[in-house]
Design a protein around this motif. Structure first.
Motif, short mmCIF file in Angstrom:
data_model
loop_
_atom_site.label_atom_id
_atom_site.label_comp_id
_atom_site.label_asym_id
_atom_site.label_seq_id
_atom_site.Cartn_x
_atom_site.Cartn_y
_atom_site.Cartn_z
N MET A 1 0.85 -1.18 0.00
CA MET A 1 0.00 0.00 0.00
C MET A 1 0.90 1.25 0.00
O MET A 1 1.61 1.49 0.97
CB MET A 1 -0.88 -0.04 1.26
CG MET A 1 -1.99 0.94 1.29
SD MET A 1 -3.19 0.85 -0.05
CE MET A 1 -3.90 -0.76 0.16
N LEU A 20 -2.50 3.80 10.30
CA LEU A 20 -2.20 3.05 9.08
C LEU A 20 -0.92 2.23 9.23
O LEU A 20 -0.83 1.10 8.74
CB LEU A 20 -2.10 4.00 7.88
CG LEU A 20 -3.42 4.64 7.46
CD1 LEU A 20 -3.16 5.82 6.54
CD2 LEU A 20 -4.33 3.62 6.78
N ARG A 23 -1.95 -0.76 11.21
CA ARG A 23 -2.83 -1.66 10.49
C ARG A 23 -2.13 -2.40 9.35
O ARG A 23 -2.36 -3.60 9.13
CB ARG A 23 -4.02 -0.87 9.93
CG ARG A 23 -4.97 -1.74 9.13
CD ARG A 23 -6.23 -1.02 8.76
NE ARG A 23 -7.11 -1.92 8.07
CZ ARG A 23 -8.38 -1.72 7.88
NH1 ARG A 23 -8.94 -0.64 8.36
NH2 ARG A 23 -9.12 -2.58 7.22
N TYR A 24 -1.30 -1.70 8.60
CA TYR A 24 -0.69 -2.30 7.40
C TYR A 24 0.77 -2.72 7.59
O TYR A 24 1.33 -3.37 6.71
CB TYR A 24 -0.79 -1.34 6.21
CG TYR A 24 -2.22 -1.12 5.76
CD1 TYR A 24 -2.87 -2.06 4.96
CD2 TYR A 24 -2.92 0.00 6.14
CE1 TYR A 24 -4.18 -1.88 4.56
CE2 TYR A 24 -4.24 0.20 5.74
CZ TYR A 24 -4.86 -0.75 4.95
OH TYR A 24 -6.16 -0.56 4.56
N ILE A 26 3.38 -0.82 7.50
CA ILE A 26 4.23 -0.09 6.55
C ILE A 26 4.72 1.18 7.23
O ILE A 26 4.07 1.68 8.13
CB ILE A 26 3.46 0.25 5.24
CG1 ILE A 26 2.19 1.05 5.54
CG2 ILE A 26 3.14 -1.01 4.45
CD1 ILE A 26 1.42 1.51 4.32
N ARG A 79 6.60 -3.43 1.22
CA ARG A 79 5.15 -3.67 1.15
C ARG A 79 4.35 -2.37 1.02
O ARG A 79 3.13 -2.39 0.95
CB ARG A 79 4.68 -4.45 2.38
CG ARG A 79 5.21 -5.88 2.39
CD ARG A 79 4.82 -6.67 3.62
NE ARG A 79 3.43 -6.50 3.99
CZ ARG A 79 3.04 -6.21 5.24
NH1 ARG A 79 3.92 -6.05 6.20
NH2 ARG A 79 1.77 -6.08 5.52
N ALA A 188 -10.02 3.59 5.49
CA ALA A 188 -9.99 2.13 5.31
C ALA A 188 -10.84 1.73 4.11
O ALA A 188 -10.46 0.85 3.32
CB ALA A 188 -10.48 1.42 6.57
N LEU A 191 -8.95 2.58 0.92
CA LEU A 191 -7.83 1.67 0.72
C LEU A 191 -8.28 0.27 0.32
O LEU A 191 -7.61 -0.40 -0.47
CB LEU A 191 -6.92 1.63 1.94
CG LEU A 191 -6.23 2.97 2.27
CD1 LEU A 191 -5.35 2.83 3.49
CD2 LEU A 191 -5.43 3.48 1.08
N SER A 192 -9.41 -0.17 0.87
CA SER A 192 -9.88 -1.52 0.48
C SER A 192 -10.34 -1.52 -0.97
O SER A 192 -10.12 -2.48 -1.70
CB SER A 192 -10.97 -2.03 1.42
OG SER A 192 -12.10 -1.21 1.34
N ALA A 195 -7.15 -1.60 -3.02
CA ALA A 195 -6.54 -2.94 -2.99
C ALA A 195 -7.28 -3.91 -3.90
O ALA A 195 -6.70 -4.86 -4.44
CB ALA A 195 -6.51 -3.47 -1.56
#
Length: 197
Positions: A1, A20, A23-24, A26, A79, A188, A191-192, A195
């Motif tokens: 992401m 973020l 959660r991710y 990154i 990532r 979110a 971003l979903s 993705a």
């Protein structure tokens, strides 16, 4: 992401970026942190940046772009990453597009936190009060005079990025005045969808 968070000072970018990161998994890449790390590591571009800063001058876009390019190659950014404070201008945004294209990458999202600027000063005062109450250290530029200057600079230099990214079709906006959890949920959702592309 791979994403950019846009919005004026006090919009909540730092808070959302931290969520973020958790959660991710990154990194949040701040221009200031990247510059300091390159100088501390003594990289070639870090040495050039140090010479400029030691002379009391602003680091050129060319140096900043190279530091960003090197940083996104680091293992922890494999990532993805969240860019914080970069790009600040349209020429930097164009350079970022070219940097990522050269690596076979692109941004997944550019998210702007839309806020009522008149409410930002009150938000900043609350942040200062909360930081003091928690025994934390208040940022040197968290005062009304500095904040107004930061806002003016944002409007002049960084706000045009909204139009730039709207033009590329990458810009998504969220209501930055909403409750923190609601903002997180809006991000979110964006971003979903990114993705799923």
């Amino acid at each position: 992401m791979r994403l950019i968070l846009l919005g004026p000072p006090g919009a909540g970018k730092g808070t959302q970026a931290q969520r973020l990161v958790e959660r991710y998994g990154i990194p949040q890449l701040s221009t200031g942190d990247m510059l300091r790390a390159a100088v501390a590591a003594g990289t070639e571009v870090g040495k050039r940046a140090k010479a400029v800063m030691d002379a009391g001058q602003l680091v050129s876009d060319e140096i900043v772009n190279q530091i960003v390019s090197d940083r996104v190659d680091a293992r922890d950014a494999a990532r993805g990453f969240i860019l914080d404070g970069f790009p600040r201008t349209v020429p930097q945004a164009e350079a970022l597009r070219d940097i990522l294209a050269g690596k076979g990458q692109k941004l997944d999202a550019v998210i702007e936190l839309k806020v009522d600027e008149s409410a930002l000063l009150e938000r900043m005062k609350k942040r200062v009060a909360d930081t003091v109450a928690a025994g934390g250290k208040v940022r040197a530029d968290d005062n009304p005079e500095s904040f107004k200057l930061r806002l003016d600079e944002y409007r002049a230099k960084t706000a045009p990025l909204s139009a730039y990214y709207a033009g590329t079709g990458e810009l998504k906006t969220v209501d930055g005045m909403a409750d923190i959890d609601a903002v997180t949920a809006q991000i979110a959702g964006i971003l979903s969808m990114a993705a799923a592309k």
